[in-house]
Scaffold this motif. Structure first.
Motif, PDB file in Angstrom:
ATOM      1  N   ALA A  21      -7.690  -3.366  -7.104  1.00 36.70           N
ATOM      2  CA  ALA A  21      -7.843  -3.050  -5.922  1.00 36.70           C
ATOM      3  C   ALA A  21      -9.676  -3.136  -5.785  1.00 36.70           C
ATOM      4  CB  ALA A  21      -7.648  -1.566  -5.660  1.00 36.70           C
ATOM      5  N   MET A  22      -9.997  -2.906  -4.677  1.00 35.20           N
ATOM      6  CA  MET A  22     -11.435  -2.700  -4.295  1.00 35.20           C
ATOM      7  C   MET A  22     -12.315  -1.751  -5.494  1.00 35.20           C
ATOM      8  SD  MET A  22     -13.592  -4.394  -2.632  1.00 35.20           S
ATOM      9  CE  MET A  22     -12.862  -4.678  -1.012  1.00 35.20           C
ATOM     10  N   SER A  23     -11.626  -1.027  -5.793  1.00 34.90           N
ATOM     11  CA  SER A  23     -12.497  -0.187  -7.144  1.00 34.90           C
ATOM     12  C   SER A  23     -12.553  -0.923  -8.360  1.00 34.90           C
ATOM     13  CB  SER A  23     -11.303   1.132  -7.369  1.00 34.90           C
ATOM     14  OG  SER A  23     -10.146   0.729  -7.730  1.00 34.90           O
ATOM     15  N   THR A  75      -3.681  -8.276  -7.207  1.00 37.10           N
ATOM     16  CA  THR A  75      -4.793  -7.838  -6.057  1.00 37.10           C
ATOM     17  C   THR A  75      -4.222  -7.378  -4.986  1.00 37.10           C
ATOM     18  OG1 THR A  75      -6.390  -9.354  -6.903  1.00 37.10           O
ATOM     19  CG2 THR A  75      -6.885  -8.387  -4.887  1.00 37.10           C
ATOM     20  N   THR A  76      -4.527  -6.327  -4.497  1.00 33.14           N
ATOM     21  CA  THR A  76      -3.938  -5.644  -3.049  1.00 33.14           C
ATOM     22  C   THR A  76      -4.291  -6.482  -2.128  1.00 33.14           C
ATOM     23  OG1 THR A  76      -5.673  -4.155  -2.687  1.00 33.14           O
ATOM     24  CG2 THR A  76      -3.817  -3.211  -3.958  1.00 33.14           C
ATOM     25  N   LYS A  78      -4.813  -5.652   1.099  1.00 32.96           N
ATOM     26  CA  LYS A  78      -6.075  -4.926   1.726  1.00 32.96           C
ATOM     27  C   LYS A  78      -7.264  -5.529   0.850  1.00 32.96           C
ATOM     28  CE  LYS A  78      -8.075  -0.379   3.192  1.00 32.96           C
ATOM     29  NZ  LYS A  78      -7.731   1.009   3.053  1.00 32.96           N
ATOM     30  N   CYS A  79      -7.376  -5.420  -0.155  1.00 34.99           N
ATOM     31  CA  CYS A  79      -8.626  -5.929  -1.015  1.00 34.99           C
ATOM     32  C   CYS A  79      -9.009  -7.308  -0.977  1.00 34.99           C
ATOM     33  CB  CYS A  79      -8.573  -5.384  -2.423  1.00 34.99           C
ATOM     34  SG  CYS A  79      -9.664  -5.957  -3.427  1.00 34.99           S
ATOM     35  N   TYR A  80      -8.015  -8.161  -1.080  1.00 36.53           N
ATOM     36  CA  TYR A  80      -8.438  -9.586  -0.993  1.00 36.53           C
ATOM     37  C   TYR A  80      -8.727  -9.963   0.477  1.00 36.53           C
ATOM     38  CZ  TYR A  80      -7.639 -14.359  -0.347  1.00 36.53           C
ATOM     39  OH  TYR A  80      -7.842 -15.911   0.082  1.00 36.53           O
TER      40      TYR A  80
END
Length: 483
Positions: A21-23, A75-76, A78-80
């Protein structure tokens, strides 16, 4: 002349239970157009190289996102989409570009996108149909038709461990420049090798094969030859080794050379492939060796391949054999790190270490240990680049068993991961490292012997038994095939 450049890199182990994820990018490396203002790491070396060369020619250089996450699971979406959107937005704000160069990984998978690199390069091509688009890839990539259709130039690292990122970036820049001015008309052809394995390029038959690729580039006047090793721990349709050849307007030469090298590589498959021993055999060899340190690679729990990094199989075996004078790491356990930070250096604690992520990590191990040292802000070298280590804790158990734990998933690249904490590896009998191959060259300088152990875990090198569902063709070593 306008050059646009960016980095987007993570290597996706689709079997990993740890989502990306973005984290994950925020914890490891996320910069918004400022990466070249800092010292380079493996995946930003290219940006430094391209900026230097572009500005030397008087070009306008537009630097976009540099986003890097330690390999993990899918990877989610939303993140991508957010990372992709930032790059595309920056490109639109710049008014497009004449040359677009990207440092990507080549094995990034997101929810709904088995081929992130093919997706983003096609979006860029749609925005800038006349631009010269070139990408540099980690050699553990999945070469896809989508990438080939979108890009004018694709170049992969030639070396594993990766110490040629800057060299490949310079090569890509020169070819892109020559393409833009009309000196070159690149043609790319790719040929599968029908092989899935891991290949260390520094010694033996693999070294000879890489040198042969470079020699053929010169002899035949080819623009580039890449061997994409593939990333075995990904359930995608394009997994596996492939040869990529780039010529100047000669598709037949590209196709024939790719086929030739593919067959040659398949012929030497036994010699170039990863060969391991069991954990028990590795420990038998290590204890029988007359002097230390003997370095054992815990290959099954390599964070650099998407494994969690908290597997306890090696540590449990060391304890059961009551072995002494050992160093072992790096174990990913943020809970243990936090407990040690709260207690402080010098504290003696009962800790439950590792085995927290999934059954593939084994069971947690209860230890009594003294907190010898806590450090933050350290790094370890991978080639010329320096990779972050997060917060590190050195724990000492009875029998001079030194364990290194951290809160940022990363594999071991270099002895300094231990030595910066104060551990003298030269005095140890055995050192176990959670890594596949990147550790090899730096540790070879201090080790009396190196043993590759095919340990259990998320990156266990049992390639013939990986449960692929999307790969339609047969491959060696699972099937006895011929090319």
């Amino acid at each position: 002349m306008r050059l646009f450049m960016a980095t987007l890199s993570t290597e996706t182990n689709t079997f990993s239970p740890v989502p990306t994820a973005m984290s994950g990018f925020e914890a490891y490396y996320l910069r918004h157009g400022t990466a070249t203002q800092e010292p380079p790491n493996l995946m930003t070396e290219a940006l430094h190289e391209w900026r230097y060369r572009g500005e030397a020619l008087g070009w306008e250089v537009v630097e976009s996102l540099a986003a890097i996450a330690e390999p993990a699971g899918i990877t989610t979406a939303k993140c991508y989409e957010a990372l992709c959107a930032e790059i595309l937005s920056d490109l639109e704000a710049a008014g497009g570009a004449d040359i677009i160069l990207l440092q990507l990984h080549g094995a990034m998978v997101a929810e709904g996108f088995d081929d992130c690199e093919g997706d983003i390069t096609n979006r860029i091509r749609a925005m800038c149909p006349k631009a010269v688009i070139g990408i540099s890839l980690d050699l553990h990539c999945h070469l896809t038709d989508a990438m080939m259709q979108a890009c004018d130039l694709i170049i992969c690292f030639k070396e594993y461990p990766h110490d040629d990122a800057a060299a490949r970036a310079a090569e890509l820049f020169d070819l892109a420049r020559r393409t833009f001015i009309g000196e070159l008309k690149p043609v790319m052809r790719c040929q599968p090798c029908q092989m899935i394995n891991m290949y260390l390029t520094k010694t033996g038959a693999m070294r000879t094969f890489v040198d042969r690729m470079s020699k053929l580039e010169e002899e035949l006047g080819l623009l580039s030859i890449s061997l994409a090793h593939g990333f075995p721990f990904a359930d995608v349709a394009d997994v596996g080794a492939k040869v990529l050849v780039v010529t100047n307007g000669d598709p037949d030469l590209a196709r024939c050379t790719a086929r030739l090298l593919s067959k040659e590589f398949f012929t030497i498959r036994d010699e170039v492939s990863c060969h391991t021993v069991s954990l028990d055999e590795a420990l038998d060899q290590a204890t029988a060796h007359p002097q230390g340190p003997v370095v054992i690679a815990d290959m099954g729990d390599n964070s650099g391949g998407g494994a969690p990094g908290d597997a306890t199989f090696v540590l449990r075996a060391l304890q059961e054999r009551e072995l002494e004078n050992i160093a072992s790491g790096i174990y990913w356990d943020p809970m243990v790190v936090r407990t040690c930070e709260d207690a402080g250096e010098g504290a003696t604690l009962r800790l439950r270490l590792g085995g927290k992520t999934s059954s593939a990590s084994g069971a947690p191990i209860d230890i009594t240990a003294t907190v010898m040292r806590i450090r933050s802000g350290l790094g370890q070298h991978l080639g010329k680049g320096r990779e972050p280590l997060g917060t590190m804790v050195w724990l000492r158990c009875s029998g001079d068993l030194d364990i290194v734990v951290n809160d940022l998933r990363t594999q071991v690249y270099h002895p300094e991961a231990f030595e910066q904490m104060g551990i003298d590896l030269s005095a140890k009998s055995i050192v176990t490292v959670k890594s596949l191959f990147h550790f090899y060259a730096p540790f070879e300088k201090i080790a009396s012997k190196i043993i590759q152990a095919g340990t259990p875990g998320g990156t266990s090198p049992d390639f013939q038994n990986i449960a692929y569902t999307k790969l339609e063709s047969k491959f060696w070593p699972k099937s006895q095939i011929s090319l």
